[in-house]
Structure formats: C-alpha cells, structure tokens
Write a protein that holds these residues in place. Structure first.
Motif, PDB file in Angstrom:
ATOM      1  N   GLY A 100       0.780  -1.239   0.000  1.00 28.84           N
ATOM      2  CA  GLY A 100       0.000   0.000   0.000  1.00 28.84           C
ATOM      3  C   GLY A 100       0.804   1.278   0.000  1.00 28.84           C
ATOM      4  N   HIS A 101       2.107   1.188   0.126  1.00 28.82           N
ATOM      5  CA  HIS A 101       2.920   2.392   0.284  1.00 28.82           C
ATOM      6  C   HIS A 101       4.032   2.519  -0.746  1.00 28.82           C
ATOM      7  CE1 HIS A 101       0.753   2.134   4.060  1.00 28.82           C
ATOM      8  NE2 HIS A 101       1.010   3.413   4.245  1.00 28.82           N
ATOM      9  N   SER A 102       3.959   1.721  -1.818  1.00 30.03           N
ATOM     10  CA  SER A 102       4.933   1.807  -2.911  1.00 30.03           C
ATOM     11  C   SER A 102       6.375   1.756  -2.413  1.00 30.03           C
ATOM     12  CB  SER A 102       4.700   3.107  -3.709  1.00 30.03           C
ATOM     13  OG  SER A 102       3.374   3.136  -4.188  1.00 30.03           O
ATOM     14  N   ASP A 103       6.612   0.906  -1.405  1.00 25.05           N
ATOM     15  CA  ASP A 103       7.980   0.831  -0.873  1.00 25.05           C
ATOM     16  C   ASP A 103       8.499  -0.599  -0.739  1.00 25.05           C
ATOM     17  OD1 ASP A 103       6.379  -0.001   1.218  1.00 25.05           O
ATOM     18  OD2 ASP A 103       6.901   1.644   2.570  1.00 25.05           O
ATOM     19  N   THR A 104       7.756  -1.579  -1.255  1.00 27.49           N
ATOM     20  CA  THR A 104       8.153  -2.978  -1.061  1.00 27.49           C
ATOM     21  C   THR A 104       7.774  -3.792  -2.289  1.00 27.49           C
ATOM     22  OG1 THR A 104       7.397  -2.679   1.218  1.00 27.49           O
ATOM     23  CG2 THR A 104       8.034  -4.898   0.595  1.00 27.49           C
ATOM     24  N   VAL A 105       8.634  -4.721  -2.688  1.00 31.77           N
ATOM     25  CA  VAL A 105       8.280  -5.716  -3.708  1.00 31.77           C
ATOM     26  C   VAL A 105       8.233  -7.066  -2.998  1.00 31.77           C
ATOM     27  CG1 VAL A 105       9.012  -6.881  -5.825  1.00 31.77           C
ATOM     28  CG2 VAL A 105       9.283  -4.400  -5.611  1.00 31.77           C
ATOM     29  N   ALA A 106       7.080  -7.741  -3.078  1.00 33.49           N
ATOM     30  CA  ALA A 106       6.914  -8.998  -2.338  1.00 33.49           C
ATOM     31  C   ALA A 106       5.731  -9.779  -2.877  1.00 33.49           C
ATOM     32  CB  ALA A 106       6.696  -8.711  -0.847  1.00 33.49           C
ATOM     33  N   GLY A 107       5.669 -11.062  -2.505  1.00 37.74           N
ATOM     34  CA  GLY A 107       4.540 -11.904  -2.900  1.00 37.74           C
ATOM     35  C   GLY A 107       4.170 -12.845  -1.778  1.00 37.74           C
ATOM     36  N   VAL A 108       2.965 -13.421  -1.881  1.00 36.66           N
ATOM     37  CA  VAL A 108       2.533 -14.360  -0.847  1.00 36.66           C
ATOM     38  C   VAL A 108       1.535 -15.344  -1.454  1.00 36.66           C
ATOM     39  CG1 VAL A 108       0.723 -12.798   0.038  1.00 36.66           C
ATOM     40  CG2 VAL A 108       1.678 -14.536   1.546  1.00 36.66           C
ATOM     41  N   VAL A 109       1.564 -16.580  -0.946  1.00 33.89           N
ATOM     42  CA  VAL A 109       0.664 -17.644  -1.406  1.00 33.89           C
ATOM     43  C   VAL A 109      -0.094 -18.159  -0.190  1.00 33.89           C
ATOM     44  CG1 VAL A 109       0.530 -19.840  -2.655  1.00 33.89           C
ATOM     45  CG2 VAL A 109       2.484 -18.315  -3.033  1.00 33.89           C
ATOM     46  N   VAL A 110      -1.417 -18.328  -0.321  1.00 32.65           N
ATOM     47  CA  VAL A 110      -2.237 -18.843   0.786  1.00 32.65           C
ATOM     48  C   VAL A 110      -3.031 -20.054   0.285  1.00 32.65           C
ATOM     49  CG1 VAL A 110      -3.910 -18.273   2.593  1.00 32.65           C
ATOM     50  CG2 VAL A 110      -2.526 -16.449   1.577  1.00 32.65           C
ATOM     51  N   SER A 111      -3.059 -21.109   1.110  1.00 33.01           N
ATOM     52  CA  SER A 111      -3.774 -22.321   0.684  1.00 33.01           C
ATOM     53  C   SER A 111      -3.941 -23.269   1.873  1.00 33.01           C
ATOM     54  CB  SER A 111      -2.993 -22.994  -0.463  1.00 33.01           C
ATOM     55  OG  SER A 111      -3.707 -24.096  -0.976  1.00 33.01           O
ATOM     56  N   SER A 112      -4.119 -24.557   1.556  1.00 30.52           N
ATOM     57  CA  SER A 112      -4.194 -25.590   2.589  1.00 30.52           C
ATOM     58  C   SER A 112      -2.792 -25.877   3.122  1.00 30.52           C
ATOM     59  CB  SER A 112      -4.769 -26.873   1.995  1.00 30.52           C
ATOM     60  OG  SER A 112      -3.871 -27.354   1.001  1.00 30.52           O
ATOM     61  N   LEU A 113      -2.725 -26.554   4.279  1.00 26.52           N
ATOM     62  CA  LEU A 113      -1.428 -26.946   4.834  1.00 26.52           C
ATOM     63  C   LEU A 113      -0.625 -27.778   3.830  1.00 26.52           C
ATOM     64  CD1 LEU A 113      -2.436 -27.901   8.487  1.00 26.52           C
ATOM     65  CD2 LEU A 113      -0.782 -26.123   7.822  1.00 26.52           C
ATOM     66  N   ASP A 114      -1.290 -28.708   3.148  1.00 28.83           N
ATOM     67  CA  ASP A 114      -0.594 -29.603   2.209  1.00 28.83           C
ATOM     68  C   ASP A 114       0.027 -28.849   1.040  1.00 28.83           C
ATOM     69  OD1 ASP A 114      -1.132 -31.796   3.654  1.00 28.83           O
ATOM     70  OD2 ASP A 114      -2.608 -32.668   2.266  1.00 28.83           O
ATOM     71  N   HIS A 115      -0.764 -27.955   0.433  1.00 26.83           N
ATOM     72  CA  HIS A 115      -0.246 -27.234  -0.736  1.00 26.83           C
ATOM     73  C   HIS A 115       0.907 -26.307  -0.335  1.00 26.83           C
ATOM     74  CE1 HIS A 115      -3.167 -29.000  -3.225  1.00 26.83           C
ATOM     75  NE2 HIS A 115      -4.163 -28.157  -3.047  1.00 26.83           N
ATOM     76  N   ILE A 116       0.751 -25.627   0.797  1.00 25.12           N
ATOM     77  CA  ILE A 116       1.825 -24.719   1.236  1.00 25.12           C
ATOM     78  C   ILE A 116       3.064 -25.529   1.617  1.00 25.12           C
ATOM     79  CG2 ILE A 116       2.495 -23.007   2.988  1.00 25.12           C
ATOM     80  CD1 ILE A 116       0.544 -21.964   0.779  1.00 25.12           C
ATOM     81  N   ALA A 117       2.862 -26.696   2.214  1.00 21.22           N
ATOM     82  CA  ALA A 117       4.004 -27.546   2.584  1.00 21.22           C
ATOM     83  C   ALA A 117       4.794 -27.956   1.330  1.00 21.22           C
ATOM     84  CB  ALA A 117       3.518 -28.795   3.327  1.00 21.22           C
ATOM     85  N   ARG A 118       4.089 -28.156   0.231  1.00 22.64           N
ATOM     86  CA  ARG A 118       4.761 -28.548  -1.014  1.00 22.64           C
ATOM     87  C   ARG A 118       5.676 -27.418  -1.520  1.00 22.64           C
ATOM     88  NH1 ARG A 118       3.074 -32.574  -4.987  1.00 22.64           N
ATOM     89  NH2 ARG A 118       3.931 -31.963  -7.000  1.00 22.64           N
ATOM     90  N   ILE A 119       5.175 -26.185  -1.444  1.00 22.83           N
ATOM     91  CA  ILE A 119       6.010 -25.044  -1.870  1.00 22.83           C
ATOM     92  C   ILE A 119       7.190 -24.873  -0.910  1.00 22.83           C
ATOM     93  CG2 ILE A 119       6.008 -22.536  -2.230  1.00 22.83           C
ATOM     94  CD1 ILE A 119       2.957 -22.877  -2.936  1.00 22.83           C
TER      95      ILE A 119
END
Ligand SMILES: *Cc1c(COP(=O)(O)O)cnc(C)c1O
Length: 383
Positions: free
Chosen positions: A208-227
């Motif tokens: 929201g403040h044009s000061d950061t480049v970043a990403g995030v993924v949200v899902s089930s425990l299994d899918h996130i564990a795979r990443i």
C-alpha cells in the motif's frame, strides 16, 4: 479467532506472543543456533520446528504469513520475494513436463512470459481462454491439470464467476490457482469460493505504500508444505524480514485503504459514464460476480479517437506516469506504452488491447481533486 470476525477487525488484531509489543520484532538474522546437539538433531529430524535458516523460516516473515492466512481464510501461507516469485514458485511446485495448464486471457504480462518462456520450453502445455469460456464451456477443463485464474484479469479487468469455474474444475479434477492482487482479501476471498491456491503480488495493495516488492501464497497446509519443501528452499526467492515487517504494517490499514479506493473509484465510474470521449469503462464493482464485494481503485478506460493520449497524460498533475499500482499515489499507464514494449512474448499484442486504453490507479488523494485533474487534462488533450 472467530470465523465470523470481519476483516477490518482481523487485520487490526494484536499478536499475542510479543511481550506486549504492538508489532512483531524484525529478526534480522540469517541463521539460528541450537542450545545442544540433541536440540539440533531433533530439529533436523523434524521433531521440533524452531527456525534454522532465514531462507526457509524467519519469525518476522512468519508473522506476516500468519496474518495473511487468516485474512484469506486459508490454513497456511508462504511469503516470497515478489509477486512473480510467488507465481513462479507455486506453478513450478505443481507442474511437470506434459502438464496441461488452462490460463485466463489478459493474465498479468510477466505471468504470460513465465508460461511462454520458462514453462513451455520445459514441456508444459498452456492454452489461453476467455472468462466466458471458463464459465460456459463445460469441457474446457477436460484433461487439464491446472487452471490459472485472475479475477478480474489485468489490463481489461474482466471478472470471473469463481463459484461456477471452481465447480467445473472440481468436476474435471483440475487444481485452481488465482492471482487475487486486484481485489485483495478485503473484496474477495477465493478460498471460500472453491479456489485451491491464492497468490498475491504484495507489492500492490497489501504493501500500500509503494515501498516494497513482495509476494505471498495462501492455501491448505498440504499445498503450502509442497512449496515450502520444493521451490521456496530450492529456488530461494525468500522474503526479507524487514520487508515482511513493512507488509504486516500495510495489512493493518488495508481495509481502510480499500474503502477509500472504492469510494474514489465509484465516483469516477459514475462520472466517467457522462464523459463523451470515454467509450468504455473496465471496472468491476461489488456483486458483479458472486463473491466480489467491492471495487478497487485500479481500472481502465477506452477513449475515442479525439483524445491525444500522450498530451492527456502529460497534462495530468496528480496522476504520475508509471507501472505498478496499489500505493497511495495515483498513476496512469497508457496501453500504447505496453504495446510498444519490445519482445516476442508481449501479452498485450497476443490478447489484443486498444491503443486508446489507459489504466488508471486511483490513489488516496482527495477524490474531487483527482476528478478535477482528470477533467482539466482532458480539456487540454484534443487530438
Ligand atoms: C504486479 C503484479 C504481479 C507481479 O508482482 P511483483 O510483486 O511485481 O512481482 C502479479 N500479478 C498482478 C496482477 C500484478 O499486478
């Protein structure tokens, strides 16, 4: 945490475990040491979960991930170095040579390039389809392993009926991923609409403040564990602790900012409808598709041929020329700049965009000031 807690309340919740501190500490370290041989071995054997190394685990990053997971109503989240790192690290964790991806048209340009320049040469098959085809063609996902969605899409902001698309995907056994950067969890929570994996460019509204480049993924425990098991450690696009701190700070005001973006966007959509030079407004609003509860500040419009777009762009005072969006500042991005971009994998050329289209990012300035600026620039822009 109650399921019915509204999102503004949820995002303002104080962390329970920080000694009374309102904000999580910035744990600026690369590694974590162990008190004993046994503690070290227990951790490596997976019997405990204390952090080992910041490439894979860091408490400041974990605080951001935990708030994001709650905001999207997911079981878990993993943060990455950019939105495109979140997209590439997620796709690479779930495809192999021979996999078939069905992707929505007008997908974010670098997502398109990733599909074409990295996945296709590795033997992944990718096809592109309109939102209408995803909703209406019952056989579209026949034999497809993965549907990559954006709702609304980039550039022309076509929304998708997500309950309908995910029902068809489940029937065909296709995994669904969505880039939810435009709506943010304030206006759309795709996991509650049947989508399997939600991805954000956190560089946009979440920061929201044009000061950061970043990403995030949200899902089930299994899918996130795979990443976490495959692409987070092995591609190594981890998020830095300081940036995670900024993103948690951004999430605190996300709901209030989205309401302000929406108020300004609603004012623009109402008034743009009366401007003779505006042929088309691309700006989905609340309830335009099931599960979409608001209009964000990113939209595009198409002018008729009487507007000199370079002149219009230069005459604007509050809208700056630039890429990205979702910050406090208003921006204009004329499509003809994107169309002029060199390179064979140009998604705007591929999917077709009018050279009279301009993207507007409505920031947090006063809405009447922004509208007055738009009107004065238009009055100076006769072709
Ligand atoms: C900006 C953007 C991305 C890429 O995010 P980065 O943080 O710049 O890597 C992905 N998807 C959409 C819709 C975007 O607008």
């Amino acid at each position: 945490m109650s399921e019915s807690q509204r999102i503004a309340t949820l995002l303002a919740n104080v962390f329970d475990d920080a000694d009374g501190s309102m904000t999580p500490p910035i744990v600026q370290t690369s590694l974590f040491s162990f008190d004993s041989y046994q503690a070290f071995e227990d951790r490596m054997a997976g019997r405990t979960n204390q952090p080992i190394y910041t490439r894979v685990q860091n408490p400041t990053v974990a605080a951001f991930e935990s708030l994001m997971a709650k905001a999207e109503r997911g079981e878990a989240a993993v943060a990455l170095a950019s939105g495109i790192a979140a997209i590439s690290s997620t796709l690479l964790a779930f495809v192999r040579p021979g996999s078939k991806i069905a992707c929505v048209e007008h997908v974010y340009p670098d997502t398109y390039k990733f599909m074409e320049r990295i996945l296709r040469p590795f033997g992944v098959e990718i096809s592109y389809h309109t939102a209408a085809a995803f909703e209406d063609d019952e056989n579209l996902l026949d034999g497809v392993d993965l549907a990559f969605l954006e709702s609304p899409s980039s550039v022309v902001f076509t929304p998708l009926n997500l309950p309908r698309v995910t029902e068809l995907a489940k029937r065909h056994g296709a995994l669904t991923m969505i880039d939810n950067s435009w709506a943010s969890p304030v206006f759309q929570r795709p996991l509650t609409l049947g989508v399997d994996i939600v991805i954000h460019s956190a560089s946009k509204y979440i920061s929201g403040h044009s000061d950061t480049v970043a990403g995030v993924v949200v899902s089930s425990l299994d899918h996130i564990a795979r990443i976490r098991d495959l692409t987070l450690p092995l591609l190594g696009a981890k998020l830095a602790p300081f940036e995670a701190f900024l993103l948690t700070r951004g999430l605190r005001t996300l709901s209030a900012r989205m309401m302000q973006h929406q108020a300004t966007a609603n004012l623009f959509v109402d008034r743009l409808a009366t401007v003779p030079q505006v042929r088309k407004i691309n700006s989905p609003g609340a309830n335009e598709v099931p599960g979409l509860t608001g209009r964000s500040g990113l939209m595009s419009i198409e002018f008729d041929n009487t507007v000199d777009i370079p002149k219009f762009s230069d005459a604007l005072q509050y809208f700056r020329l630039g890429v990205s969006w979702g910050g406090f500042e208003s921006l204009i991005l004329p499509a003809r700049v994107g169309l002029a971009q060199a390179g064979a994998q140009n998604s705007m050329q591929k999917f077709g965009v009018s050279p009279n289209l301009v993207r507007l990012n409505l920031g947090l300035e006063d809405a009447e000031d922004l509208w007055a600026d738009f009107v004065q620039a238009l009055s100076q822009s006769a072709a």
